[in-house]
Write an enzyme that holds these catalytic residues in place. Structure first.
Site, PDB file in Angstrom:
ATOM      1  N   LYS A 159      65.586  -7.184  32.023  1.00  0.00           N
ATOM      2  CA  LYS A 159      66.819  -7.060  32.806  1.00  0.00           C
ATOM      3  C   LYS A 159      67.647  -8.343  32.710  1.00  0.00           C
ATOM      4  O   LYS A 159      67.160  -9.426  32.999  1.00  0.00           O
ATOM      5  CB  LYS A 159      66.490  -6.784  34.279  1.00  0.00           C
ATOM      6  CG  LYS A 159      66.087  -5.358  34.545  1.00  0.00           C
ATOM      7  CD  LYS A 159      65.746  -5.134  36.001  1.00  0.00           C
ATOM      8  CE  LYS A 159      66.941  -4.717  36.814  1.00  0.00           C
ATOM      9  NZ  LYS A 159      66.547  -4.316  38.191  1.00  0.00           N
ATOM     10  N   ILE A 160      68.887  -8.161  32.306  1.00  0.00           N
ATOM     11  CA  ILE A 160      69.835  -9.272  32.188  1.00  0.00           C
ATOM     12  C   ILE A 160      71.089  -8.887  32.974  1.00  0.00           C
ATOM     13  O   ILE A 160      71.624  -7.788  32.783  1.00  0.00           O
ATOM     14  CB  ILE A 160      70.196  -9.539  30.712  1.00  0.00           C
ATOM     15  CG1 ILE A 160      68.936  -9.940  29.920  1.00  0.00           C
ATOM     16  CG2 ILE A 160      71.273 -10.619  30.599  1.00  0.00           C
ATOM     17  CD1 ILE A 160      69.171 -10.098  28.431  1.00  0.00           C
TER      18      ILE A 160
END
Length: 373
Positions: free
Chosen positions: A143-144
């Site tokens: 997750k970014i």
């Protein structure tokens, strides 16, 4: 074999992948995650700093491992990284059969980069690569956040052949930037010789927080016209995001060229789907956001509500973008500054995750200090 709850099975049949927005060691050890897979159509898991902070602060499931790490001299960052990546790796293994059965579309588990890096492109890329190597599972998603610094990081990480869940998307404009980053990253991955069919991405579009912020502003305006618009912005925003997704992945020449090389679509994922206003239906952000090739990640309370009384009538998004745009036109006409709303939500989103991470750091440090005495 256990049977799936009909309402959730109907959601799956309509093309929505049901993911659980929660993870803890207790959920893994007790077999509860497997039970949700078997009975509530769950085919994926998302985590975030707040979820891990809650998991580590409740009960004693992590005590033995933290004590062992303390004995080895691990610092607080290494301790948190080890316990969280262990949970995520185990969840990946539990979901591996779903990953295989879906050809890699589902059976996915997400872990987030340190939220303190949200505005640092290079450090985000570095940590994403590290997490990918540590967990070492093909059904992982890194997750970014979709901050301005996050967009080039997303492209760079995808270019390495790493699957990405883009988080904290609030506006359609930013969603377009995310899709562009996806296409750029996949083009670079193709140039580097990666198998594009193995790289997966979802774009996590936050829903309930949009209503919370806009409803507050509508109440401050206070007119009958303003109050009548409460509870509409979150769904309208997501529906406009889906229309933008269709533009790119059903007609854009850049994507078509990648598709020929095996690339999949970057699916919209509806996040922040727990209803915060008790005046609204507790299944609002599920039943109103049904469309093919979407994901809905739900806290368990929302999952249970849908299983119990969610009415799924098939696709509730396709063809609604005109009405959704009208909602936004009305909001702007009565003085809602939408770009300010989205800026506030993004900065608050990063701050909330940073605060949870700090709580997690402080609590774990206290535990390590106590063990050192």
């Amino acid at each position: 074999m256990a049977s799936q709850k009909p309402n959730l099975a109907a959601l799956s049949a309509a093309g929505v992948s049901v993911w659980l927005d929660d993870l803890s060691r207790d959920r893994l050890r007790s077999g509860n995650l497997q039970e949700l897979i078997d009975t509530k159509s769950v085919v994926g898991v998302t985590t975030n700093p707040s979820i891990f902070q809650k998991a580590l602060s409740e009960g004693h499931d992590y005590d033995a491992q933290v004590a062992e790490l303390a004995e080895r001299g691990a610092d607080v960052d290494a301790t948190i990284r080890t316990v969280t990546t262990d949970d995520v790796r185990n969840a990946c293994d539990v979901l591996a059969p779903r990953w295989e059965a879906s050809g890699g579309v589902d059976g996915r588990v997400s872990i987030e980069v340190d939220p303190r890096l949200a505005h640092e492109t290079d450090k985000t890329i570095q940590q994403a690569v590290e997490l990918w190597k540590i967990v070492d599972r093909p059904n992982l998603l890194i997750k970014i956040p979709a901050t301005k610094a996050g967009l080039p990081a997303i492209a760079a990480v995808l270019a390495e052949g790493i699957s990405v869940n883009v988080t904290l998307i609030f506006s359609v404009d930013r969603h377009r930037g995310v899709m562009d980053a996806y296409l750029t990253g996949m083009e670079k991955a193709a140039q580097a010789g990666h198998d594009l069919s193995k790289i997966h991405s979802v774009a996590s579009f936050f829903v309930s927080r949009v209503d919370t912020e806009i409803d507050n502003r509508l109440e401050q305006i206070g007119s009958a016209e303003a109050l009548a618009l409460r509870g509409q912005a979150g769904v309208a925003n997501a529906r406009l995001a889906y229309a933008a997704y269709q533009e790119v992945f059903e007609g854009d020449a850049r994507y078509q060229a990648l598709k020929e090389r095996g690339a999949r679509v970057q699916r919209p994922l509806w996040a922040s789907t727990g209803v915060k206003n008790p005046d609204y239906s507790d299944t609002l952000y599920v039943t109103e956001l049904v469309a093919p090739h979407t994901v809905n990640t739900m806290p368990e309370k929302t999952l249970d509500a849908v299983a119990d009384h969610g009415v799924v009538k098939g696709d509730s998004i396709t063809g609604t973008s005109g009405d959704a745009q009208q909602v936004f036109d009305k909001l702007e006409a009565i003085g809602i500054d939408l770009s300010d709303v989205f800026d506030v939500l993004e900065s608050e989103g990063v701050e909330k995750f940073e605060a949870s991470w700090k709580e997690l750091l402080d609590a774990t440090q206290a535990q390590l200090d106590a063990l050192a005495k």
